[in-house]
Design an enzyme around this catalytic site. Structure first.
Site, short mmCIF file in Angstrom:
data_model
loop_
_atom_site.label_atom_id
_atom_site.label_comp_id
_atom_site.label_asym_id
_atom_site.label_seq_id
_atom_site.Cartn_x
_atom_site.Cartn_y
_atom_site.Cartn_z
N GLU A 1 54.33 51.52 20.14
CA GLU A 1 52.99 50.72 20.40
C GLU A 1 52.12 51.66 20.67
OE1 GLU A 1 55.17 49.46 24.50
OE2 GLU A 1 53.00 48.95 25.46
N ASP B 1 66.79 48.18 27.85
CA ASP B 1 65.86 49.74 27.71
C ASP B 1 66.50 50.34 29.05
OD1 ASP B 1 63.16 49.69 26.47
OD2 ASP B 1 62.52 48.34 27.81
N GLU C 1 62.34 55.67 25.37
CA GLU C 1 61.24 56.07 25.41
C GLU C 1 61.54 57.26 25.01
OE1 GLU C 1 58.23 55.09 28.25
OE2 GLU C 1 59.08 52.64 27.78
N LYS D 1 67.76 51.21 24.40
CA LYS D 1 66.36 51.88 24.00
C LYS D 1 65.70 52.54 24.77
CE LYS D 1 62.31 48.94 23.89
NZ LYS D 1 61.60 49.64 25.06
N ASP E 1 61.93 46.93 30.40
CA ASP E 1 61.94 47.68 31.05
C ASP E 1 60.91 46.81 31.81
OD1 ASP E 1 60.39 48.69 29.88
OD2 ASP E 1 61.55 50.84 31.10
N SER E 2 59.77 46.12 31.26
CA SER E 2 58.86 45.39 31.82
C SER E 2 59.29 44.18 32.56
CB SER E 2 58.44 44.83 30.43
OG SER E 2 58.60 44.29 29.44
O1 KIV Z 1 60.15 47.12 28.36
C1 KIV Z 1 59.60 46.36 27.35
O2 KIV Z 1 58.86 44.93 27.20
C2 KIV Z 1 59.00 46.68 26.05
C3 KIV Z 1 58.05 46.50 25.24
C4 KIV Z 1 56.37 46.07 25.37
C5 KIV Z 1 58.46 47.01 23.66
O3 KIV Z 1 59.79 48.50 26.32
#
Ligand code: KIV
Length: 296
Positions: free
Chosen positions: A190, A92, A123, A121, A53-54
């Protein structure tokens, strides 16, 4: 391009078994958000593509990941999957897609799987265990993410290194063990002190993948734009830039602009040419008379 069975795709069990202490090579994960990016990451030999989600910060121009929606993640997961990478694709779960109800968490995870992900993924630690369990119960593989979790930026008061005292380190270790106990196949650590990551890695049977967590994890992840020098902001301390693609790309656009302005682009070789017959016919056509303004 070959089919998925032909090119020996990386699977969740492959990754689950990758503990460095057991003789495995460290896991390599890189983010990608579109088809060309996925081809580059796959071609570079990574094991995992994270559709992170970056996306929000690196592609969509947001300041954080809180604005990223399920719709965004589905579109970009589908784009990545069209590259048909050998890498396992992990997507994500965006903020608020697993926070309200367990049904919604499992359903949203299934939407990402149908878009092309092989795992999701999630969080968070203790508070997110029920959501993680609901997703795993739906037979969807989950990667955990602990420490500096960007979706908690408001609660954390900024992007700060986590688990810096004994109590917080203890809580992180317990959360990691709980996630592993529920069946997560790997955990991203992280922004935590290297010794905390080393201890968690040592205690878990599943692999850890670090970002700003030191060298002792079972693998590392970097953001595509940071690794390649494409981001516009100064990257955090833990990033190593392997190229300056923004510099290369800006210079290329400047050369193109100069060529266009000098009449040097396009040239003969970059133009389509007519048949002799068409050329002759066009030569016979006269230009229209220029329009006259006013009277005689
Ligand atoms: O969204 C992302 O890029 C991440 C990484 C920094 C692990 O969650």
């Amino acid at each position: 391009m070959s089919s998925s069975t032909e090119h020996n795709r990386v699977t969740v069990p492959d990754i689950r078994a990758r503990k460095v202490r057991d003789g495995s090579e460290p896991i390599v994960m890189v983010t990608a958000y579109d088809e060309p990016g996925a081809r580059i990451v796959d071609g570079g030999g990574a094991d995992l593509i994270l559709v992170g989600d970056s996306l929000g910060n690196n592609v969509l121009g947001y300041e954080d990941t809180l604005h990223v929606t399920m719709e965004d993640m589905v579109r970009h997961t589908a784009a990545v999957s069209r590259a048909r990478p050998r890498c396992l694709i992990v997507s994500d779960m965006p903020w608020m897609s697993y926070h309200l109800s367990l049904e919604e968490a499992a359903l949203n995870a299934s939407t990402l799987i149908r878009a092309g992900a092989g795992a999701v993924k999630v969080e968070g630690g203790k508070i997110r265990l029920p959501a993680v369990e609901a997703i795993i119960r739906a037979e969807i593989p989950v990667m955990g993410h602990l420490g500096l979790t960007p979706q908690s930026v408001l609660a954390m008061g900024g992007y700060r290194v986590q688990a810096k005292n004994v109590e917080a380190a203890q809580a992180l270790m317990e959360a990691a063990e709980d996630l592993a106990g529920l069946g997560c196949f790997a955990i991203v650590l992280e922004g935590v002190p290297d010794i905390v990551a080393a201890t968690v890695t040592d205690r878990l049977k599943i692999p850890t993948i670090g970002i700003g967590a030191g060298p002792s994890c079972d693998g590392q992840v970097l953001v595509f734009h940071d690794l390649l020098g494409l981001s516009s902001v100064k990257p955090p301390k833990f990033v190593r830039r392997y190229a300056d693609l923004a510099g290369v790309a800006t210079a290329a656009v400047a050369s193109y602009a100069a060529d266009v302005r000098a009449g040097a682009f396009p040239g003969e070789a970059e133009s389509y040419h007519a048949t002799a017959e068409l050329e002759q016919a066009l030569a016979g056509l006269s230009r229209p008379e220029p329009a006259t303004l006013g009277g005689p």
